[in-house]
Write an enzyme that holds these catalytic residues in place. Structure first.
Site, PDB file in Angstrom:
ATOM      1  CE  LYS A 141      25.787  73.749  45.051  1.00 42.55           C
ATOM      2  NZ  LYS A 141      25.395  73.948  46.444  1.00 42.55           N
TER       3      LYS A 141
ATOM      4  CE  LYS B 147      17.670  77.884  32.948  1.00 41.24           C
ATOM      5  NZ  LYS B 147      18.524  76.748  32.562  1.00 41.24           N
TER       6      LYS B 147
ATOM      7  CG  ASP C 199      21.357  76.581  30.115  1.00 40.87           C
ATOM      8  OD1 ASP C 199      22.177  76.845  31.008  1.00 40.87           O
ATOM      9  OD2 ASP C 199      20.137  76.786  30.220  1.00 40.87           O
TER      10      ASP C 199
ATOM     11  N   GLY D 174      11.832  68.372  27.413  1.00 37.85           N
ATOM     12  CA  GLY D 174      11.379  69.577  28.107  1.00 37.85           C
ATOM     13  C   GLY D 174      12.327  70.731  27.822  1.00 37.85           C
ATOM     14  N   GLY D 175      12.279  71.742  28.687  1.00 38.77           N
ATOM     15  CA  GLY D 175      13.091  72.944  28.490  1.00 38.77           C
ATOM     16  C   GLY D 175      14.585  72.645  28.503  1.00 38.77           C
ATOM     17  CB  ALA D 176      16.711  70.559  30.694  1.00 43.47           C
TER      18      ALA D 176
ATOM     19  CG  MET E 126      22.330  67.857  30.919  1.00 44.23           C
ATOM     20  SD  MET E 126      21.267  68.353  29.543  1.00 44.23           S
ATOM     21  CE  MET E 126      20.478  69.770  30.150  1.00 44.23           C
TER      22      MET E 126
HETATM   23  P1  ATR Z   1      12.965  70.751  32.333  1.00 42.99           P
HETATM   24  O1  ATR Z   1      12.857  72.233  32.187  1.00 42.99           O
HETATM   25  O2  ATR Z   1      13.844  70.286  33.474  1.00 42.99           O
HETATM   26  O3  ATR Z   1      13.318  70.086  31.057  1.00 42.99           O
HETATM   27  P2  ATR Z   1      10.254  69.951  31.924  1.00 42.99           P
HETATM   28  O4  ATR Z   1      10.129  70.925  30.819  1.00 42.99           O
HETATM   29  O5  ATR Z   1       9.133  69.779  32.899  1.00 42.99           O
HETATM   30  O6  ATR Z   1      11.518  70.264  32.817  1.00 42.99           O
HETATM   31  O7  ATR Z   1      10.604  68.522  31.284  1.00 42.99           O
HETATM   32  C1  ATR Z   1      10.842  67.396  32.065  1.00 42.99           C
HETATM   33  C2  ATR Z   1      11.324  66.261  31.167  1.00 42.99           C
HETATM   34  O8  ATR Z   1      11.654  65.126  31.968  1.00 42.99           O
HETATM   35  C3  ATR Z   1      10.294  65.781  30.158  1.00 42.99           C
HETATM   36  O9  ATR Z   1      10.968  65.309  29.023  1.00 42.99           O
HETATM   37  C4  ATR Z   1       9.644  64.624  30.928  1.00 42.99           C
HETATM   38  O10 ATR Z   1       9.007  63.674  30.099  1.00 42.99           O
HETATM   39  P3  ATR Z   1       7.499  63.953  29.580  1.00 42.99           P
HETATM   40  O11 ATR Z   1       7.602  65.034  28.525  1.00 42.99           O
HETATM   41  O12 ATR Z   1       7.027  62.664  29.027  1.00 42.99           O
HETATM   42  O13 ATR Z   1       6.731  64.425  30.791  1.00 42.99           O
HETATM   43  C5  ATR Z   1      10.858  64.020  31.571  1.00 42.99           C
HETATM   44  N1  ATR Z   1      10.563  63.203  32.769  1.00 42.99           N
HETATM   45  C6  ATR Z   1      10.250  63.645  33.988  1.00 42.99           C
HETATM   46  N2  ATR Z   1      10.104  62.617  34.853  1.00 42.99           N
HETATM   47  C7  ATR Z   1      10.344  61.479  34.137  1.00 42.99           C
HETATM   48  C8  ATR Z   1      10.361  60.086  34.455  1.00 42.99           C
HETATM   49  N3  ATR Z   1      10.095  59.646  35.690  1.00 42.99           N
HETATM   50  N4  ATR Z   1      10.649  59.211  33.468  1.00 42.99           N
HETATM   51  C9  ATR Z   1      10.900  59.651  32.213  1.00 42.99           C
HETATM   52  N5  ATR Z   1      10.915  60.957  31.859  1.00 42.99           N
HETATM   53  C10 ATR Z   1      10.635  61.863  32.799  1.00 42.99           C
END
Ligand code: ATR
Length: 273
Positions: free
Chosen positions: A16, A66, A102, A129-131, A215
């Site tokens: 967007k 990023k 962000d 994670g990164g977010a 988010m």
């Molecule tokens: P992003 O950049 O969007 O943060 P990422 O770095 O891959 O992507 O991180 C994804 C996050 O979502 C992580 O905190 C992940 O948990 P894990 O570190 O245990 O993998 C979390 N996540 C993804 N799918 C999930 C689910 N089904 N239930 C709980 N947490 C989930």
């Protein structure tokens, strides 16, 4: 002369950002062109350098580049350093500066748009994670009474809590250990919603004045928002406000004028993104 900006990502078709920045430019009478650029997974550095060589003045970076942007730039702002990721490039006379808007966008949305002060509050951040990492510094700057980071892989939440400990009151938790606690603001920074899932949260985390903040954004309620509603949370928000606010912050850095975000948030909501 028209100044050129863009967003780099893969995929990028859903972005967007061109719509948002074009609306900001119209609103503030800035002569810019903002496009979306699909970058091959192994072609990020080349894409950035070609864009700048062709006169590009700045760019946004989205998934999955990023962290690579963070490593690529010669200069970083303190908030980009803390986030470990860069979502905004600013082309200056002495080189490319990497920033991260962000967290500022999230805080602006929560505190100003939604009218929910963070100061003195119990805040729960889901995900590590990164977010999640990108918003911890600005969240702690806002001085919550406590920030708890909960994650499926607990060691990642522990590492983040350790990393940010000098900035404020922050701790880590497994989801199951949250039982019995309640929070004023719960932010879902996991990517679980993408797969129609949510973290395994115990009941009772939301109080009648809590804000449930997702988010992600898209059509309809995510499982997390549905859960929050069922648990009696008072307020709900998706990531549209954060998306527009992080863009407004980038636009301000590039152009020196702060656009109004409310009309653009409304435009996106009415467009049913
Ligand atoms: P992003 O950049 O969007 O943060 P990422 O770095 O891959 O992507 O991180 C994804 C996050 O979502 C992580 O905190 C992940 O948990 P894990 O570190 O245990 O993998 C979390 N996540 C993804 N799918 C999930 C689910 N089904 N239930 C709980 N947490 C989930």
């Amino acid at each position: 002369m028209t100044d050129h900006y863009c967003v780099f990502g893969n995929p990028i078709g859903h972005s967007k950002s061109p719509l948002i920045h074009t609306a900001f430019a119209r609103q503030t009478d800035q002569d810019i062109q903002y496009t979306a650029r699909l970058v091959p997974h192994d072609g990020f550095a080349l894409a950035v350098h070609s864009f700048i060589k062709a006169g590009g003045r700045g760019a946004n970076i989205t998934v999955p580049f990023k962290e690579e942007a963070f490593r690529l730039v010669p200069y970083r702002t303190p908030r980009a350093e803390l986030a470990g990721a860069v979502n905004t490039l600013v082309v200056t006379g002495s080189g490319i500066v990497g920033d991260n808007t962000d967290g500022a966008g999230l805080l602006h949305d929560i505190t100003l748009n939604l009218g929910c002060p963070v100061d003195g509050k119990h805040v729960l951040l889901l995900g590590a994670g990164g977010a999640a990492r990108g918003v911890i510094g600005p969240l702690l700057d806002a001085q919550p009474e406590m920030l708890v980071i909960a994650n499926r892989t607990v060691s990642k939440a522990q590492a983040l809590a350790r990393h940010f400990a000098r900035l404020g009151k922050v701790s880590s938790s497994a989801y199951s250990e949250l039982a019995g606690q309640s929070f004023d603001i719960i932010i879902n920074a996991t990517s679980a919603s993408l797969g129609g899932e949510m973290p395994p949260l115990p009941a009772g985390l939301f109080s009648p004045h809590s804000l449930a903040y997702e988010m992600m954004y898209g059509r309809g309620d995510t499982p997390f928002i549905t859960f929050g509603k069922g648990q009696g949370a008072a307020r709900f928000a998706d990531g549209i406000g954060m998306l527009v606010e992080q863009a407004a912050e980038a636009f301000f850095i590039w152009r020196g004028v702060r656009p109004q975000s409310a009309p653009v948030i409304n435009m996106l909501r009415n467009a049913d993104v």
